[in-house]
Design a protein around this motif. Structure first.
Motif, PDB file in Angstrom:
ATOM      1  N   LEU A  46      -1.565  -0.348   4.533  1.00 25.35           N
ATOM      2  CA  LEU A  46      -2.550   0.547   3.928  1.00 25.35           C
ATOM      3  C   LEU A  46      -2.725   0.265   2.441  1.00 25.35           C
ATOM      4  N   ASN A  47      -1.646  -0.022   1.755  1.00 29.28           N
ATOM      5  CA  ASN A  47      -1.728  -0.325   0.324  1.00 29.28           C
ATOM      6  C   ASN A  47      -2.539  -1.586   0.068  1.00 29.28           C
ATOM      7  N   PHE A  48      -2.490  -2.528   0.997  1.00 28.21           N
ATOM      8  CA  PHE A  48      -3.269  -3.757   0.835  1.00 28.21           C
ATOM      9  C   PHE A  48      -4.756  -3.504   1.114  1.00 28.21           C
ATOM     10  N   VAL A  49      -5.039  -2.726   2.145  1.00 27.06           N
ATOM     11  CA  VAL A  49      -6.424  -2.521   2.563  1.00 27.06           C
ATOM     12  C   VAL A  49      -7.174  -1.608   1.595  1.00 27.06           C
ATOM     13  N   LEU A  50      -6.524  -0.565   1.137  1.00 27.39           N
ATOM     14  CA  LEU A  50      -7.193   0.411   0.270  1.00 27.39           C
ATOM     15  C   LEU A  50      -7.357  -0.135  -1.148  1.00 27.39           C
ATOM     16  N   PRO A  51      -8.380   0.306  -1.873  1.00 19.61           N
ATOM     17  CA  PRO A  51      -8.576  -0.142  -3.264  1.00 19.61           C
ATOM     18  C   PRO A  51      -7.367   0.195  -4.136  1.00 19.61           C
ATOM     19  N   ALA A  52      -7.070  -0.672  -5.077  1.00 19.78           N
ATOM     20  CA  ALA A  52      -5.915  -0.478  -5.954  1.00 19.78           C
ATOM     21  C   ALA A  52      -6.154   0.698  -6.892  1.00 19.78           C
TER      22      ALA A  52
END
Length: 457
Positions: A315-321
């Motif tokens: 999820l951390n990779f897919v969602l915007p930083a």
């Protein structure tokens, strides 16, 4: 020296054992968190060469672990025990090499690279001399499943606490010095000295209760045969490969996090908050290890932890930083992975008893060093991958990064660790076959064998 495997461990012994890993972390974590950035930004070597230093040095360390493990098993049990003396006498050389690894002499480019290789390899050897006996110590303290789970919990807490303090204190110490080299010397030096103190506390307050029968010269078997016998230890082999991928995932994230904070989130000041949040929650999670083990067993608890970590990283990779999303998901992942990072220390101790049950040989040092061999290979990958990958994605030290470089850093921080942990989870499900019920049966049979041996002696 008589065996007292039925003795219940006190809280003082469990806490003191955990503090041993605080001492380890105050020195080992310096390399995992700060050394690659120190190499590129202070010593002045490229990310590629920095990664290569990690790769070669860790492979060297892996073989050093095997030699240290064999040496430890051959030692006679002295008045201080078999494993504890290494904590007492090995911690000071380890502290010295930790500090030396973070010095930046004014050598030529080739000289700096050679200096990095030599000093980090010597650090790794010093660490093996302390860490292999420390890891083996858990199996000699108790055979009680709950107590072993507690030891794993306290070790995980100690490891996470060391990460927390390392992440919160070193950068602020360095920032107080105009001369960055001096800042590193002081910051790393403080951590190393405190690490020695914690090693002494572990030595002072632990006891070795599970003692193998000393062998005469004619009873000893060649080390080559001992290593061959390890191939019949299926649970150990499974743990070794689980560890290879899981530790690579954890250390890769640790090595890249400073880059991610600086370039993707534009806030290196988050390092303290990041450490406090992720590591603090991991410490809380570690307290729940014995409870989850009682309810679900070691293997299922391990799998649950890995799955939570995988989902959080994905999820951390897919969602915007963004800072809120990053910290929230990292906290959730840290809670789950605290189970996965704490339980191997318990389960590898179980494989020592399994090895004794199956082969008749109690070889804590060889079994633990075999497990540690794979951990070092994982650390080699974790150090090498970012060094090479940063060069491939176009990372430029202390400069504005391209969109491709930012995506590459984000992948190294989340996507690759999630993939590694997924592979580890599959191996654990398919290959590891030592259930808690079977382990308890093995312990009872070992006790029966020893009682029979004592009666016939």
């Amino acid at each position: 020296m008589e065996s007292n495997s039925a003795k219940k461990l006190t809280v003082k012994e469990k806490v003191s054992y955990g503090l041993g890993d605080v001492g380890n972390g105050f020195m080992f974590d310096m390399g995992q968190i700060y050394l690659l950035k120190f190499y590129t930004d202070v010593l002045g070597i490229s990310a590629y060469w920095g990664g290569l230093v990690f790769l070669i040095s860790k492979i060297f360390d892996a073989f050093a672990d095997s030699s240290v493990g064999a040496f430890v098993d051959k030692r006679k049990i002295g008045k201080r025990g078999k494993f504890r003396p290494f904590l007492l006498f090995g911690s000071i050389p380890l502290a010295v090499m930790t500090i030396i690894s973070f010095t930046a002499p004014n050598f030529s480019s080739g000289g700096k690279i050679a200096f990095a290789f030599i000093t980090y390899m010597l650090f790794g050897l010093a660490y093996s001399i302390v860490n292999i006996p420390y890891g083996s110590l858990a199996a000699s303290m108790t055979q009680d499943s709950v107590d072993r789970a507690s030891l794993g919990s306290f070790r995980a807490i100690g490891s996470q606490f060391a990460l927390l303090i390392s992440g919160m204190t070193v950068i602020p110490i360095i920032s107080h010095f105009e001369n960055v080299k001096a800042g590193y010397a002081v910051g790393i030096g403080v951590m190393a000295v405190v690490g020695v103190i914690f090693h002494y506390i572990c030595y002072r307050n632990t006891t070795e209760n599970v003692v193998g029968q000393p062998k005469t010269g004619k009873d000893k078997i060649p080390m080559s045969r001992l290593f061959k016998l390890l191939l019949s230890n299926r649970p150990l082999i499974a743990l070794c490969f689980v560890c290879l991928f899981m530790v690579a995932a954890s250390n890769l994230r640790t090595a890249v996090q400073l880059f991610y904070l600086q370039y993707n989130l534009n806030n290196t000041g988050l390092m303290t908050l990041l450490s406090f949040t992720s590591v603090g929650i991991a410490v809380i999670g570690s307290f729940f290890i014995p409870t989850f083990v009682k309810k679900f067993g070691k293997k299922k608890t391990f799998i649950i932890g890995l799955v939570i970590g995988i989902v959080a990283d994905a999820l951390n990779f897919v969602l915007p930083a963004s800072v809120p999303t990053f910290l929230t998901l990292l906290s959730i992942g840290s809670f789950g992975l605290s189970f996965a990072l704490g339980l191997p220390w318990v389960m590898v101790a179980d494989t020592i008893d399994y090895h004794e049950w199956k082969t008749g040989e109690r070889t804590e040092g060889v079994v633990y060093s075999s497990y540690s061999f794979f951990r070092k290979l994982a650390q080699a990958l974790a150090g090498f991958i970012p060094g090479v990958a940063l060069g491939l994605i176009g990372y430029v030290p202390n400069a504005q990064q391209t969109a491709e470089a930012l995506l590459g850093i984000k992948s190294l921080m989340f996507l690759i660790p999630a993939g590694f942990n997924l592979i580890a989870c599959v191996i654990l499900i398919v290959v590891y076959n030592l259930s808690d019920e079977r382990y308890n049966m093995i312990v009872e049979e070992l006790k029966t064998r020893k009682d029979t041996s004592l009666k016939s002696a």
